[in-house]
Write an enzyme that holds these catalytic residues in place. Structure first.
Site, PDB file in Angstrom:
ATOM      1  N   GLU A  48     -13.536   8.893  35.644  1.00 51.18           N
ATOM      2  CA  GLU A  48     -13.517   8.603  37.071  1.00 51.18           C
ATOM      3  C   GLU A  48     -12.703   9.724  37.716  1.00 51.18           C
ATOM      4  OE1 GLU A  48     -11.987   4.683  37.918  1.00 51.18           O
ATOM      5  OE2 GLU A  48     -12.125   5.076  40.075  1.00 51.18           O
ATOM      6  N   LYS A  60      -2.764   7.090  33.933  1.00 53.77           N
ATOM      7  CA  LYS A  60      -2.940   7.942  35.115  1.00 53.77           C
ATOM      8  C   LYS A  60      -1.975   7.549  36.226  1.00 53.77           C
ATOM      9  CE  LYS A  60      -7.903   8.735  34.844  1.00 53.77           C
ATOM     10  NZ  LYS A  60      -9.163   8.321  35.454  1.00 53.77           N
ATOM     11  N   ARG A  87      -8.128   3.618  21.501  1.00 51.30           N
ATOM     12  CA  ARG A  87      -7.655   4.667  22.383  1.00 51.30           C
ATOM     13  C   ARG A  87      -6.490   5.391  21.723  1.00 51.30           C
ATOM     14  NH1 ARG A  87      -7.283   3.075  27.262  1.00 51.30           N
ATOM     15  NH2 ARG A  87      -5.724   4.510  28.024  1.00 51.30           N
TER      16      ARG A  87
HETATM   17  P1  ATP Z   1      -8.397   4.350  34.559  1.00 53.89           P
HETATM   18  O1  ATP Z   1      -7.163   3.536  34.399  1.00 53.89           O
HETATM   19  O2  ATP Z   1      -8.427   5.146  35.811  1.00 53.89           O
HETATM   20  O3  ATP Z   1      -9.679   3.650  34.231  1.00 53.89           O
HETATM   21  P2  ATP Z   1      -8.962   5.860  32.199  1.00 53.89           P
HETATM   22  O4  ATP Z   1      -7.887   6.487  31.377  1.00 53.89           O
HETATM   23  O5  ATP Z   1      -9.817   4.804  31.643  1.00 53.89           O
HETATM   24  O6  ATP Z   1      -8.179   5.431  33.461  1.00 53.89           O
HETATM   25  P3  ATP Z   1     -11.373   7.298  32.867  1.00 53.89           P
HETATM   26  O7  ATP Z   1     -11.501   8.416  33.798  1.00 53.89           O
HETATM   27  O8  ATP Z   1     -12.108   6.055  33.161  1.00 53.89           O
HETATM   28  O9  ATP Z   1      -9.834   7.010  32.777  1.00 53.89           O
HETATM   29  O10 ATP Z   1     -11.641   7.769  31.381  1.00 53.89           O
HETATM   30  C1  ATP Z   1     -12.730   8.560  30.996  1.00 53.89           C
HETATM   31  C2  ATP Z   1     -13.019   8.357  29.537  1.00 53.89           C
HETATM   32  O11 ATP Z   1     -11.883   8.692  28.752  1.00 53.89           O
HETATM   33  C3  ATP Z   1     -13.348   6.907  29.263  1.00 53.89           C
HETATM   34  O12 ATP Z   1     -14.510   6.868  28.456  1.00 53.89           O
HETATM   35  C4  ATP Z   1     -12.145   6.391  28.534  1.00 53.89           C
HETATM   36  O13 ATP Z   1     -12.491   5.419  27.600  1.00 53.89           O
HETATM   37  C5  ATP Z   1     -11.592   7.645  27.856  1.00 53.89           C
HETATM   38  N1  ATP Z   1     -10.145   7.538  27.672  1.00 53.89           N
HETATM   39  C6  ATP Z   1      -9.209   7.376  28.624  1.00 53.89           C
HETATM   40  N2  ATP Z   1      -7.984   7.267  28.097  1.00 53.89           N
HETATM   41  C7  ATP Z   1      -8.135   7.375  26.748  1.00 53.89           C
HETATM   42  C8  ATP Z   1      -7.241   7.348  25.619  1.00 53.89           C
HETATM   43  N3  ATP Z   1      -5.931   7.184  25.771  1.00 53.89           N
HETATM   44  N4  ATP Z   1      -7.769   7.515  24.398  1.00 53.89           N
HETATM   45  C9  ATP Z   1      -9.092   7.700  24.222  1.00 53.89           C
HETATM   46  N5  ATP Z   1      -9.988   7.736  25.227  1.00 53.89           N
HETATM   47  C10 ATP Z   1      -9.524   7.573  26.475  1.00 53.89           C
HETATM   48 MG    MG Z   2     -11.530   3.921  33.005  1.00 54.45          MG
END
Ligand code: ATP
Ligand code: MG
Length: 577
Positions: free
Chosen positions: A49, A294, A284
């Protein structure tokens, strides 16, 4: 340790196992896209996002999605999941694209770009919602948010049907059109899937699929005042793009039944052909001594706890890059940690270890004195300069030598002299001999002090026949070997000694206030004396400063001829002890 993709990768992780089983079964074979182009059997996507900067956790997802696509001759789509207008901005889109490219990945496959925006699918999301209502699979609910919350029930208790659940299809459709036309305020109505208010899975209790938001979108402007919910949009995005394997983090496991429900209904409506995309969850990345939320990263930027998103202490990709991390070291880290199906913490030393392994093999060596103390060779002629030579890299003689002069007055490290040596100390103290690395053997004769009793200079005499690389040098057996730079030639430079941002391994675990665990010594700015050749260091160029660690010429603050250095990481891990 090889990081190159091999032609037949072993099923070293369970995601590979799933892909290989699907390939063997021909599950996604012989597919074609809407334009009749053949589709690879493995299509993945990285779907951030655009509401913040990418961090090391995202790097894991990037390496997985792009890496698996590469390993199985598939493709990975770069997709912005930009369905949430309020927090999204073009600035974030730009930095995200930049970071993915920098990490070494590309969304070009067979000469076509696969860069997509969920907002380009708004018409399709809407058409499918309209279909779901027509087919009796969704309805417009007009309860207040409070009522809806109350009627949802909770884990032990089933929810209650909304009084609007069985309103006529025509009435729901009419409300949908008017929602889209902007007739209602935010929250007045909402579109919900009609599934089961008594489901043990809360995500199936008539989840919301569309809501009213009078908000400006960074790409579609004011075209829309209704926006799809993430859980509804995401499976549709995957299906529109013919994704085969949709990898996401574990917290979405309970959302998978709804993911499948949306796609099954849309397929029944003729919007998609089978096989449909499948959601697969992995753990994750949680990294010790860091936060990867974030929201918390944004807070640190806004409260100026750090100097921006690219502060070298930040776990953001731009921060790691500025700190001196290489794309290869981050890829190596992701390979080493692998993937699993249960959450765990990865220690920061694993990330630092990958960096050391990458830089050790590549970084040219240089000399730097970080805590300077004057060393005077009393019997060295005043004007004499003798060139000394050292390898650029000890394991790569083909990379040649660097040279620097030795003179009467030098800078050495403060800690390389002790007036009264402790046990086992082999460096400079009165009466002891050491080798000045790549130069001569000297014998310490004493020191001078200021009025406060602080040592301001160390004195020694040298042995002219002891120069490194000459025959005579073999006659001198000394235990200490210290580095130095000529005080008349050295480059004076700003050096920033960075360390971990937190002193607590799990700064935000269990709802702790992460700000209480900030490391006050995570940044120290010093003036150091460097081998004069460092004057030509280019922004982003990395070096090993012998005996100290890895350093990079800062990509933002370095000027031609005036580099500023960041410590990337020390030579050895000092945190584990
Ligand atoms: P938000 O809280 O804004 O949803 P988010 O960390 O999920 O934050 P996204 O931009 O939705 O952010 O993440 C993009 C991709 O990165 C998603 O597929 C998510 O699963 C993956 N991702 C985010 N954080 C992690 C993490 N700590 N480890 C592995 N994958 C991650
Ligand atoms: Mg997300």
């Amino acid at each position: 340790m090889s990081t190159a993709p091999d032609a037949h990768p072993a099923s070293s992780n369970f995601l590979k196992g799933i892909i290989e089983a699907d390939l063997a079964a021909g599950k996604y074979a012989d597919r074609h896209d809407q334009m009749a182009h053949p589709l690879p059997a493995v299509v993945t996507r990285f779907p951030p996002e655009p509401n913040g900067y990418l961090h090391i956790g995202h790097a894991k997802s990037i390496c997985l999605n792009f890496g698996l696509a590469r390993d199985y001759a598939g493709r990975c789509h770069m997709r912005f999941d930009d369905t949430n207008p309020e927090k999204e901005e073009q600035e974030y889109v730009d930095t995200i694209l930049d970071s993915v490219k920098w990490l070494g990945f590309s969304w070009n496959h067979d000469n076509r770009e696969h860069l997509y925006y969920a907002s380009d699918y708004f018409d399709k999301f809407y058409a499918i919602a309209e279909y779901l209502i027509s087919a009796g699979h969704a309805y417009v609910d007009s309860q207040s948010a409070d009522e809806m919350q109350k009627n949802r029930g909770n884990f032990g208790e089933p929810g209650k049907n909304s009084p609007f659940r069985d309103r006529p299809v025509a009435e729901s459709l009419d409300l949908l059109y008017r929602m889209k036309a902007g007739e209602f305020k935010d929250g007045a109505h909402i579109v919900r899937a009609k599934i089961d208010m008594a489901s043990p899975n809360m995500n199936l209790r008539d989840p919301a699929i569309y809501r009213i938001r009078h908000a400006h979108h960074h790409r579609t402007g004011d075209d829309w005042c209704i926006y799809p919910m993430y859980d509804y949009a995401h499976p549709l995005e995957d299906a529109i793009e013919n994704v085969s394997h949709s990898f996401c983090t574990l917290e979405f496991q309970d959302h998978r039944p709804f993911y499948d429900w949306v796609l099954e209904r849309a397929a029944e409506g003729g919007f998609f052909k089978k096989p449909l995309p499948q959601q697969i969850e992995f753990a994750r990345l949680n990294l010790t001594y860091a936060v990867t939320s974030k929201r918390k990263l944004l807070q640190m930027v806004q409260e100026k706890i750090v100097d921006g998103w690219d502060d070298p202490r930040m776990p953001t990709i731009v921060g790691l890059r500025r700190r001196g991390y290489t794309p290869e070291s981050i890829q190596l880290f992701c390979d080493r940690i692998g993937v699993s199906k249960s959450d765990s913490w990865i220690d920061m030393s694993t990330l630092e270890g990958a960096l050391r392994d990458d830089l050790d093999a590549k970084a040219p060596r240089a000399t730097a004195v970080l805590r300077p103390l004057k060393l005077i060779i009393d019997n060295f002629p005043d004007e004499l300069q003798v060139e000394c030579s050292a390898p650029v890299h000890p394991h790569h003689p083909e990379r040649g030598n660097r040279s620097f002069p030795i003179t009467k007055e030098l800078w050495i490290e403060e800690e390389d002299f002790m007036e009264a040596p402790s046990k086992g100390y082999f460096r400079l103290y009165p009466g002891n001999k050491v080798r000045l690395r790549y130069g001569y053997v000297v014998e310490c004769t004493g020191c001078t002090k200021d009025d406060a009793g602080r040592v301001i200079a160390v004195h020694c005499t040298y042995f002219p026949d002891s120069k490194s690389g000459t025959e005579g040098s073999a006659n001198y057996k000394v235990k200490g070997n210290i580095h130095w730079v000529s005080s008349t030639h050295a480059l004076q430079a700003e050096v920033r000694l960075y360390d971990r941002l937190f002193t607590d391994a799990n700064p935000d675990a269990g709802g702790k206030d992460f700000k209480a665990a900030l490391n006050p010594n995570a940044k120290e700015v010093i003036t150091a004396y460097l081998e004069h050749g460092m004057k030509h260091a280019l922004p982003d160029e990395k070096f090993q400063f012998e005996r100290h660690g890895y350093f990079v010429a800062d990509r933002v603050d370095s000027k031609p001829g005036v580099p500023v250095f960041n410590r990337v990481v020390t030579l050895k891990d000092s945190w584990g002890k």
